[in-house]
Every structure is written in C-alpha cells, then in structure tokens.
Motif scaffolding. Sequence first.
Motif, short mmCIF file in Angstrom:
data_model
loop_
_atom_site.label_atom_id
_atom_site.label_comp_id
_atom_site.label_asym_id
_atom_site.label_seq_id
_atom_site.Cartn_x
_atom_site.Cartn_y
_atom_site.Cartn_z
N SER A 75 45.43 47.96 24.12
CA SER A 75 45.59 46.56 24.52
C SER A 75 45.30 46.40 26.01
O SER A 75 45.58 47.30 26.82
CB SER A 75 47.01 46.09 24.22
OG SER A 75 47.96 46.90 24.90
N ALA A 76 44.72 45.26 26.37
CA ALA A 76 44.37 44.98 27.77
C ALA A 76 45.14 43.77 28.28
O ALA A 76 45.26 42.76 27.58
CB ALA A 76 42.87 44.74 27.89
N ASN A 77 45.64 43.88 29.48
CA ASN A 77 46.35 42.79 30.11
C ASN A 77 45.37 41.64 30.37
O ASN A 77 44.36 41.83 31.05
CB ASN A 77 46.97 43.26 31.43
CG ASN A 77 47.96 42.29 32.01
OD1 ASN A 77 47.86 41.09 31.82
ND2 ASN A 77 48.94 42.82 32.75
N PRO A 78 45.63 40.42 29.86
CA PRO A 78 44.69 39.31 30.07
C PRO A 78 44.66 38.80 31.50
O PRO A 78 43.70 38.13 31.90
CB PRO A 78 45.21 38.23 29.11
CG PRO A 78 46.66 38.53 28.95
CD PRO A 78 46.78 40.02 29.03
N ARG A 79 45.70 39.10 32.28
CA ARG A 79 45.68 38.72 33.69
C ARG A 79 44.76 39.65 34.46
O ARG A 79 44.76 40.85 34.25
CB ARG A 79 47.09 38.74 34.26
CG ARG A 79 48.01 37.72 33.61
CD ARG A 79 49.35 37.66 34.30
NE ARG A 79 50.21 36.64 33.71
CZ ARG A 79 51.43 36.34 34.13
NH1 ARG A 79 51.94 37.02 35.17
NH2 ARG A 79 52.13 35.40 33.55
N ALA A 89 53.69 46.49 28.58
CA ALA A 89 53.34 46.14 27.20
C ALA A 89 51.88 46.39 26.91
O ALA A 89 51.47 46.43 25.75
CB ALA A 89 53.69 44.68 26.92
N TYR A 90 51.06 46.56 27.97
CA TYR A 90 49.62 46.76 27.81
C TYR A 90 49.23 48.18 28.23
O TYR A 90 49.78 48.74 29.19
CB TYR A 90 48.83 45.76 28.65
CG TYR A 90 49.10 44.32 28.27
CD1 TYR A 90 48.48 43.75 27.16
CD2 TYR A 90 49.98 43.53 29.01
CE1 TYR A 90 48.72 42.43 26.82
CE2 TYR A 90 50.23 42.22 28.68
CZ TYR A 90 49.60 41.67 27.56
OH TYR A 90 49.85 40.37 27.22
N ALA A 91 48.26 48.74 27.52
CA ALA A 91 47.75 50.07 27.87
C ALA A 91 46.78 50.01 29.04
O ALA A 91 46.57 51.00 29.73
CB ALA A 91 47.07 50.70 26.65
N ILE A 92 46.13 48.85 29.26
CA ILE A 92 45.16 48.68 30.32
C ILE A 92 45.65 47.58 31.25
O ILE A 92 45.95 46.47 30.80
CB ILE A 92 43.77 48.30 29.76
CG1 ILE A 92 43.28 49.37 28.79
CG2 ILE A 92 42.77 48.11 30.90
CD1 ILE A 92 42.01 48.98 28.07
N ASN A 93 45.74 47.90 32.54
CA ASN A 93 46.22 46.94 33.52
C ASN A 93 45.31 46.90 34.74
O ASN A 93 44.78 47.95 35.16
CB ASN A 93 47.64 47.32 33.98
CG ASN A 93 48.69 46.97 32.96
OD1 ASN A 93 49.07 45.82 32.82
ND2 ASN A 93 49.15 47.97 32.23
N PRO A 94 45.12 45.71 35.34
CA PRO A 94 44.31 45.64 36.57
C PRO A 94 44.96 46.34 37.76
O PRO A 94 44.28 46.76 38.69
CB PRO A 94 44.19 44.14 36.82
CG PRO A 94 44.48 43.49 35.52
CD PRO A 94 45.48 44.39 34.85
N SER A 95 46.28 46.45 37.75
CA SER A 95 47.00 47.08 38.86
C SER A 95 47.33 48.53 38.54
O SER A 95 47.69 48.87 37.41
CB SER A 95 48.30 46.32 39.14
OG SER A 95 49.11 47.04 40.06
N ALA A 96 47.20 49.39 39.55
CA ALA A 96 47.61 50.79 39.41
C ALA A 96 49.13 50.93 39.52
O ALA A 96 49.68 51.97 39.18
CB ALA A 96 46.93 51.65 40.45
N HIS A 97 49.81 49.91 40.05
CA HIS A 97 51.27 49.86 40.15
C HIS A 97 51.82 51.00 41.02
O HIS A 97 52.85 51.60 40.71
CB HIS A 97 51.90 49.88 38.77
CG HIS A 97 53.23 49.21 38.70
ND1 HIS A 97 53.47 47.95 39.21
CD2 HIS A 97 54.43 49.63 38.19
CE1 HIS A 97 54.72 47.62 39.01
NE2 HIS A 97 55.33 48.61 38.41
N LEU A 98 51.10 51.28 42.09
CA LEU A 98 51.54 52.28 43.06
C LEU A 98 50.93 51.96 44.41
O LEU A 98 50.02 51.13 44.53
CB LEU A 98 51.16 53.69 42.61
CG LEU A 98 49.70 53.99 42.21
CD1 LEU A 98 48.75 54.05 43.40
CD2 LEU A 98 49.63 55.29 41.43
#
Length: 316
Positions: free
Chosen positions: A123-127, A168-177
């Motif tokens: 799943s990909a984050n739509p944002r 909730a998504y496997a693919i995110n635009p942010s690396a979150h680090l």
Amino acid sequence: MKALNIFTSIGFLFTFMLVIPGHIFAQDPTLPPTNLGLANIFDGIAGKPGFLYQSYVQVFQTRAIYDQHGNKAATSLKVNSVATLHQLIYLSKVRVLSGNIGFTVILPVAQVSASNTGGAAPSANPRAWGDPILGTAVQWSDKRLFGKPFSHRTELDVSLPLGAYNTAYAINPSAHLFSFGLYHTFTLMLNQQFSISARNQVNYNTHIIGTKAQPGSFYNGNLSVDYAILPSLRIEVATYLLAQFNQDRFDGHSDYYATQYGITNTRERVLGYGPGLAYFLPRGGLIEAKGFLETAVRNRPAGWRPTLRVAIPLGK
C-alpha cells in the motif's frame, strides 16, 4: 557561457518496505532519499549572488528487485514513482573561508504506485509531501586548478522528518528520521568544449522515529563529462553511485537482521549511467534532461530513471 548556482542535495524517492517470498525485506529499513543523478553538468558552478529557483522531475520505473546477494528476486512486484522537487537557493555576498556563503531549502513531492501481477501489492500513502531539506554552503567560484577554470562548493544538509508518514502504509514519502549529508562538488573546465563535474556526499541517519531501526550510513556521488556542440547546447555522459557503508542497526546492534531474519548483508548499492543533454537559457537559466539505467544493484529495486532539471535565476 554564463552558468548558474546549483545547491541540490536531495533525491527523489520514497521509503518503502517489501515482503517477497524467501526474501524478508520488511524488517530491514531502507535508506532515505538522496541525490541520484539530479544535478550533473556544471554542478560546481554558481552564478552571481542572489536567488535562484530550481525544479526537478524524476521518474522511476522498476525493472527488477535485487536481494542481499545482488540476485534478481523472484517477484513481479513493480514500484514506480513520479517526483517533483522545488528548491529555493540564496547565494549571499558574505565571504566565509574565502568563498560566498549560501542557503537552500528543498520541498519534495512524490506520487507512488505499486502493482504485482503475482500477488498483493504494498500500500502507498496517498499524501505526497516528502521530507524538507535545509542546507548551508560555501561556494568558491572562478578558481584555478592545473591552470584550468575551477569552481567548487561544500554543503551541509539536514533532512527533517516532516513529510507524510503513516505506519498503515508500506510506502511513505517521508523517511521518518533525521538525515545529515555533507558533500563537495566541483566543475573543472578543461577547455571551451569539455568540462568535468563531480559530487561526493556522505550521509548519516538517525533511527526511524518511534522504532529502534536505524539505516546505515552511506555514500552517493554523481559524475559527468560534457561537450559543447553549440555555444548554448551540451551533450553529456552522466553516472551516479550509491553505496552503503555499514549494516543497518536495530537497538544499536548491527547483527540483528542476520540473527533474526537471516539477512546477513543489509547494505544497499546501485550504479546508474546514461546520456544527457543541457541547454543554457539566456540570463543564466538551464534545462538538463537525462536518462539513467541502473545496474550493480543490491537490496533495492533497479530500474530506469528519466530526469529533468530546470533552473531559473530570480531577479535581474
């Protein structure tokens, strides 16, 4: 020929995790985005002090996914993206270490799609908002090396974990680090027709926020050789390399993924190469178009990476 100020520091991609039968990538953190062939020709040259806007469009189309041994994984999974980066640059007249100090901010936007004819797709984050980059640089212009015109720059960047991220998504635009990058880039004018540009960058990543996972430190670099076929038109051969230095860590342990999941080598690697064309606009603008094919890949997807870069000086 009048050149422009290039303080690029970010790549296009996205953070994603994969689960493939026989290859458990989900537990292994991926590297955050970085500059993979975004800026090549005249990368070390800057224009006059002032503001410059620069935009990038980079498309990524997956050809195959490669495991820790560099072997093609048995999967039909495809993860493709279209990313746009917006960069504002300011080169000041303030002198530091005999050069001009400059500042930059980059805002990435990425649209990602995933498909898998052999099973479920991640799943990909739509944002689409990625992590912003802030950078401070010192630019040395109009120097000489071996008697040839030589311009170069050193920059320190920090990537802030402010982009779209949702577990909730496997693919995110942010690396979150938080990611810290230090690079040096130069352009050497061999003569009026030929020039060489190269960028070398090292990167350190903190742990992913809310977890104990920490991607390893890594190197990325760009290199190009160009030739002027017209006063305002140059052809180039360009390449980029990404190579991870050390294993990913979990709770400070570099052997965690080997003991828990059998992933003895978590280090990523990719080499891209291809042709390019650059057109220099009046008043110092630039349009650069390239196409990269990736090879020598390990622990990541390999694909085709068309790239467009447009630079427009602001003001007179």
